[in-house]
Scaffold this motif. Structure first.
Motif, short mmCIF file in Angstrom:
data_model
loop_
_atom_site.label_atom_id
_atom_site.label_comp_id
_atom_site.label_asym_id
_atom_site.label_seq_id
_atom_site.Cartn_x
_atom_site.Cartn_y
_atom_site.Cartn_z
N GLN A 282 25.01 34.48 39.81
CA GLN A 282 24.47 33.42 39.12
C GLN A 282 23.11 33.89 38.79
O GLN A 282 22.38 34.30 39.51
N SER A 283 22.61 33.07 37.57
CA SER A 283 21.06 33.09 37.19
C SER A 283 20.30 32.62 38.28
O SER A 283 20.53 31.42 38.81
N SER A 284 19.50 33.53 38.74
CA SER A 284 18.55 33.41 39.68
C SER A 284 17.57 32.20 39.52
O SER A 284 16.73 32.10 38.37
N THR A 285 17.32 31.41 40.64
CA THR A 285 16.36 30.31 40.49
C THR A 285 15.11 30.82 41.09
O THR A 285 13.85 30.12 41.02
N ARG A 286 15.21 31.81 41.55
CA ARG A 286 13.66 32.70 42.21
C ARG A 286 13.04 33.52 41.13
O ARG A 286 11.96 33.43 41.17
N TYR A 287 13.67 34.17 40.20
CA TYR A 287 13.10 34.93 39.23
C TYR A 287 13.16 34.73 37.82
O TYR A 287 12.40 35.22 37.03
N VAL A 288 14.20 34.08 37.53
CA VAL A 288 14.46 33.36 36.04
C VAL A 288 13.30 32.41 35.80
O VAL A 288 13.28 31.08 36.28
N LYS A 289 12.65 32.35 34.69
CA LYS A 289 11.49 31.62 34.46
C LYS A 289 12.10 30.51 33.59
O LYS A 289 13.20 30.60 32.91
N TRP A 290 11.54 29.28 33.94
CA TRP A 290 11.90 28.03 33.04
C TRP A 290 11.82 28.36 31.66
O TRP A 290 10.79 28.64 31.34
N GLU A 291 12.69 28.10 30.63
CA GLU A 291 12.60 28.59 29.43
C GLU A 291 12.40 27.31 28.39
O GLU A 291 13.22 26.21 28.77
N GLY A 292 11.51 27.18 27.73
CA GLY A 292 11.09 25.96 26.77
C GLY A 292 10.59 24.89 27.35
O GLY A 292 10.72 24.69 28.68
N ASN A 293 10.33 24.12 26.34
CA ASN A 293 9.60 22.89 26.97
C ASN A 293 10.48 21.58 26.62
O ASN A 293 10.09 20.33 26.59
N ASN A 294 11.62 21.84 26.14
CA ASN A 294 12.60 20.61 25.67
C ASN A 294 13.62 20.76 26.66
O ASN A 294 14.38 21.35 27.06
N PHE A 295 13.38 19.34 27.28
CA PHE A 295 14.59 18.93 28.29
C PHE A 295 15.98 19.19 28.04
O PHE A 295 16.64 19.81 28.51
N ALA A 296 16.47 18.93 26.87
CA ALA A 296 17.75 19.04 26.09
C ALA A 296 18.28 20.59 26.21
O ALA A 296 19.43 20.96 26.29
N ASP A 297 17.08 21.57 26.04
CA ASP A 297 17.46 22.91 25.83
C ASP A 297 17.93 23.24 27.33
O ASP A 297 18.57 24.28 27.23
N ASN A 298 17.47 22.69 28.33
CA ASN A 298 17.78 23.25 29.69
C ASN A 298 18.81 22.47 30.59
O ASN A 298 19.08 22.94 31.46
N PHE A 299 19.35 21.35 29.89
CA PHE A 299 20.18 20.55 30.58
C PHE A 299 21.45 20.12 29.91
O PHE A 299 21.64 20.12 28.51
N VAL A 300 22.69 19.97 30.68
CA VAL A 300 23.76 19.58 30.02
C VAL A 300 23.74 18.05 30.10
O VAL A 300 23.56 17.55 31.08
N ILE A 301 23.95 17.44 28.68
CA ILE A 301 23.68 15.97 28.71
C ILE A 301 25.14 15.51 28.34
O ILE A 301 25.68 15.86 27.28
N PRO A 302 25.77 14.60 29.39
CA PRO A 302 27.06 14.14 29.14
C PRO A 302 27.27 13.24 28.07
O PRO A 302 26.25 12.74 27.62
N PRO A 303 28.36 13.33 27.31
CA PRO A 303 28.63 12.42 26.38
C PRO A 303 28.32 10.84 26.50
O PRO A 303 27.77 10.13 25.57
N SER A 304 28.77 10.34 27.61
CA SER A 304 28.34 9.23 27.96
C SER A 304 26.91 8.57 27.99
O SER A 304 26.35 7.64 27.86
N VAL A 305 25.99 9.68 28.40
CA VAL A 305 24.69 9.44 28.52
C VAL A 305 24.06 9.45 27.14
O VAL A 305 23.31 8.66 26.61
N GLU A 306 24.55 10.34 26.19
CA GLU A 306 24.35 10.34 24.86
C GLU A 306 24.50 9.09 23.95
O GLU A 306 23.78 8.51 23.30
N LYS A 307 25.68 8.55 24.67
CA LYS A 307 26.20 7.22 24.14
C LYS A 307 25.36 6.17 24.72
O LYS A 307 24.96 5.10 23.86
N ALA A 308 24.80 6.10 25.83
CA ALA A 308 23.92 5.02 26.28
C ALA A 308 22.47 5.17 25.65
O ALA A 308 21.96 4.05 25.71
N LYS A 309 22.31 6.19 24.99
CA LYS A 309 21.05 6.16 24.31
C LYS A 309 20.71 5.34 23.19
O LYS A 309 19.78 4.91 22.62
#
Length: 230
Positions: free
Chosen positions: A82-109
């Motif tokens: 699995q992708s390492s949380t020790r050596y892999v750098k956080w990519e980008g400054n956009n929250f949505a780029d780094n997280f899976v957003i459930p459809p129910s959360v998108e609807k809640a917006k």
């Protein structure tokens, strides 16, 4: 999202027939005979032979939560990195780029209060990561704050039997939406890999109600009748 690696068995049905033919003292030099023998094994449900075709794939962009569930299917000796949380750098400054957003959360917006709360969380989380990095906190320690919704990447190896049996549970409408999507994406990728895999996906990789002819779930979606009704 799903990459089938070239190490994956190209013709799984033929491979099954080849392995069975060795044990039956059959003619294993003829691919057509191996294919026919492999189909016989599948139709007779000689499941042990299903363990010879291998699947090696890259699973990318699904949440850590989903991949944690993937790890529970350990039959047949699968292995993964699995992708390492020790050596892999956080990519980008956009929250949505780094997280899976459930459809129910998108609807809640659509609700202003929920939208504001989510925006506040995104901002505070990104500020936390940024401030920790500036304070010199190592990536391996910052990773302690990452939630299960963070996207991740794995390299996975398992056999055909494990995938087929996994599909019976994870293609069910009662399965969690993201895992169901992952399973469908894998089926789609395998179908494009070869004609033999397409046959296996179309005929073997399906919800358990399609396999047994009735629903085993306590809370049924209604796709098939419950056993007591049937």
């Amino acid at each position: 999202m799903i990459t089938i690696l070239p190490e994956t068995t190209k013709n799984p049905i033929t491979k099954i027939g080849l392995m069975a033919g060795v044990c039956w003292n059959g003619d294993t030099t003829d691919p057509e005979k191996n294919y026919k023998r492999g189909m016989d094994c599948i139709l007779c449900e000689h499941g042990r032979t299903f363990e010879y075709p291998d699947v090696e794939l890259v699973i990318d962009g699904y949440s850590a939560r989903c991949i944690r569930e993937w790890y529970t299917h350990i039959g047949g000796g699968p292995t993964r990195l699995q992708s390492s949380t020790r050596y892999v750098k956080w990519e980008g400054n956009n929250f949505a780029d780094n997280f899976v957003i459930p459809p129910s959360v998108e609807k809640a917006k659509e609700n202003e209060e929920a939208k504001t709360c989510l925006a506040d969380f995104e901002k505070s989380f990104m500020n936390l990561i940024d401030s920790m990095e500036k304070a010199g906190v190592p990536k391996e320690d910052i990773a302690m704050f990452y939630p299960l919704g963070m996207k991740t990447k794995i390299v996975d190896k398992r056999n055909m039997r494990n995938l087929v049996e996994m599909s019976h549970q994870r293609l069910c409408t009662r399965a969690y939406w993201e895992y169901r999507k992952l399973m469908k994406d894998i089926c789609s990728a395998l179908s494009e890999y070869s004609e033999e895999w397409k046959w296996i996906v179309d005929n073997l990789m399906k919800p358990k109600c399609e396999v047994v002819g009735f629903c085993k779930e306590k809370k049924s979606c209604g796709r098939k009748p419950k056993l007591e009704d049937k």
